[in-house]
Design a protein around this motif. Structure first.
Motif, PDB file in Angstrom:
ATOM      1  N   ILE A   5       0.790  -1.233  -0.098  1.00 42.19           N
ATOM      2  CA  ILE A   5       0.082   0.085  -0.067  1.00 42.19           C
ATOM      3  C   ILE A   5       0.873   1.303  -0.049  1.00 42.19           C
ATOM      4  O   ILE A   5       0.588   2.174  -0.633  1.00 42.19           O
ATOM      5  N   PHE A   6       2.065   1.329   0.705  1.00 46.10           N
ATOM      6  CA  PHE A   6       2.887   2.376   0.657  1.00 46.10           C
ATOM      7  C   PHE A   6       3.490   2.549  -0.776  1.00 46.10           C
ATOM      8  O   PHE A   6       3.592   3.628  -1.047  1.00 46.10           O
ATOM      9  N   CYS A   7       3.936   1.584  -1.199  1.00 48.78           N
ATOM     10  CA  CYS A   7       4.334   1.562  -2.697  1.00 48.78           C
ATOM     11  C   CYS A   7       3.583   2.230  -3.604  1.00 48.78           C
ATOM     12  O   CYS A   7       3.723   3.178  -4.672  1.00 48.78           O
ATOM     13  N   GLY A  12       1.552   6.889  -6.567  1.00 45.22           N
ATOM     14  CA  GLY A  12       0.337   7.798  -7.037  1.00 45.22           C
ATOM     15  C   GLY A  12      -1.003   7.001  -7.320  1.00 45.22           C
ATOM     16  O   GLY A  12      -1.800   7.482  -7.672  1.00 45.22           O
ATOM     17  N   LYS A  13      -0.925   5.774  -7.120  1.00 44.73           N
ATOM     18  CA  LYS A  13      -2.044   4.751  -7.388  1.00 44.73           C
ATOM     19  C   LYS A  13      -2.926   4.989  -6.376  1.00 44.73           C
ATOM     20  O   LYS A  13      -4.199   4.500  -6.468  1.00 44.73           O
ATOM     21  N   ILE A  14      -2.720   5.364  -5.082  1.00 44.03           N
ATOM     22  CA  ILE A  14      -3.530   5.587  -4.068  1.00 44.03           C
ATOM     23  C   ILE A  14      -3.253   7.096  -3.467  1.00 44.03           C
ATOM     24  O   ILE A  14      -2.372   7.283  -3.353  1.00 44.03           O
TER      25      ILE A  14
END
Length: 140
Positions: A5-7, A12-14
């Protein structure tokens, strides 16, 4: 790492509430804050624990952590801070990507000192433990 999730935040995906960023470090507000301004500071490169971080990046991540603390102090008038790393699953690390928690503290907030987190006193005497540590192959 594809499922981290951090990656995904770095890529910029999340979406996240970014508050500070350098070429290799990013800081954003925690989505489940434990205090107003609870922030995370992470390397953009995927590493799980502190010992996997290159020395140069380790210096930079702590410089950014210091800057974030200064920003939170000025903007939120925090009385103090708790800085913490859950470094590995046994330490409570829920997301396997190194992250530093910056928790603004306020007088009367009910928070406890970091010593309240673990209650596992050693069975050996402190000098004996120190001797074991000094004998490691990576000792200075």
């Amino acid at each position: 790492m594809e499922n981290c999730i951090f990656c995904k935040i770095v890529d910029g995906k999340i979406e996240s509430e970014k508050i500070y960023e350098t070429a290799s470090i990013i800081s954003f507000l925690d989505i489940n804050p434990k205090a107003p301004g609870h922030s995370l500071v992470i390397p953009k490169e995927h590493v799980e624990i502190l010992t996997e971080l290159e020395d140069e990046l380790a210096c930079e991540i702590f410089k950014v952590t210091k800057r974030v603390e200064e920003m939170l102090k000025e903007s939120l008038d925090a009385d103090a801070f708790t800085i913490g790393i859950n470094d590995g699953k046994a330490a409570g690390q829920e997301i396997p990507h190194l992250h530093i928690n910056v928790l603004p503290r306020f007088m009367g907030n009910g928070g406890k000192p970091i010593h309240s987190v673990v209650k596992n006193p050693p069975k050996e005497e402190v000098p004996k433990i120190a001797e074991k540590i000094r004998k490691t192959s990576i000792s200075p």
